[in-house]
Enzyme design. Sequence first.
Site, short mmCIF file in Angstrom:
data_model
loop_
_atom_site.label_atom_id
_atom_site.label_comp_id
_atom_site.label_asym_id
_atom_site.label_seq_id
_atom_site.Cartn_x
_atom_site.Cartn_y
_atom_site.Cartn_z
CG ASP A 358 41.28 32.90 -14.24
OD1 ASP A 358 40.89 34.05 -13.97
OD2 ASP A 358 42.12 32.65 -15.13
CG HIS A 359 36.17 36.45 -10.27
ND1 HIS A 359 35.04 36.31 -11.05
CD2 HIS A 359 35.73 37.02 -9.11
CE1 HIS A 359 33.98 36.75 -10.40
NE2 HIS A 359 34.37 37.18 -9.22
NE ARG A 360 42.59 35.69 -15.91
CZ ARG A 360 43.72 35.29 -16.48
NH1 ARG A 360 44.46 36.16 -17.16
NH2 ARG A 360 44.11 34.03 -16.38
CB ALA A 362 34.16 30.60 -13.74
#
Length: 389
Positions: A358-360, A362
């Site tokens: 999850d780029h939100r 990490a």
Amino acid sequence: MVEVKLHDIGEGMTEGEIVSYLVKVGDPVQSDQPLVEVQTDKMTAELPSPTTGIVKEILVKEGTLVPVGTTILIIESGQTKHVQQEVTVSSNRNKVEKTNRLILAAPYTRKIARELGIDIEKINGTGPAGRITDEDVYNYGKKAVEPMAAPIKEVIKNAVESDEIPFKGRRKQIASLMSKSLFTIPHVTHFEEVDMTNLLDCKQQCKEDGINISVAAFFIKAIQLTLMKYPIFNSVLDEDHGVIRLKKEYNIGVAVDAEDGLIVPVIRNVEQKTVKTIQDEMKIAIEKAQNNTLTKADISNGTFTISNVGPLGGIGATPIINYPQTALISFHKTKKKPVVINDEIVIRSMMNLSMSFDHRVADGATAVRFTNEFVQLIENPTRMLLEMT
């Protein structure tokens, strides 16, 4: 009159599909007797009767998706003498007719048998652990088709010749969960290559010592050790409260390709367990998944998920995260190929992995460091043992 409602049988459950009824209007029922099979996004469960009485009305059709709180059927309560007599007769009859054989079959398979008027206990299953499949029911029906009534023949004929696959049950719930994950989480997938040679040698040595441990058990332990150094991937984003919750327990889910569809039993508190204990628990969990006997506790509170598709093949994928978790790793097939080590070409057993995160929560650099640490543990099993002490 007592209304039987769909209640929450899983974490955060908001709706469920009515798979099949185990009773019909006019049937006497006892308290805690299973009434209906319900499919959630994670499991199939039976709703018990809250009272003793007679089924007065069935309000929701099979195959219908309904929200929690919906009244499914109505029971005329009251433990009258008439009802007691019917229940007693039915109970005695069941004691005589019931076999000692455990019948393994999915709810939808049982529904097919009921619609065809087939006693499922008479069928020998060809699936894993003797599980009865849809095809087993149809084949049994075809063998018995001559003495059957014409309507039953037509039902079997249409079922066998149909090219349609019902989009319902676990498959429909999986679709809902995957869509929610993909459209909620900005997925990024990182790929890496792992030298499995030393770990496979370690696995073989264990086997020679009489201990059978799968590579997946080593993967789970290595993931837990890596998560301890990078806890951001053992977390859940709570946007409503503006926090990222770092989980203190390491509960690793294992994606299982079961007959009814993908399901993820959870190995709990991996940080407290040896590789051998993980192997034993994982074996039991996979068997329960394949036999459709997982409970709510077996599939709850996972913090990270792995998918070991290596035995099936494939060199890469972009796996969808098991919402609301932060990351998932997929392991692919291992094959021998030439690699360069210390300026020499040698043959090693190499495996690809895919990590979606999850780029939100990490960044890519953190994901690379995470996989690098995991690779170091897998390529150096001795280091993994030292980390466990």
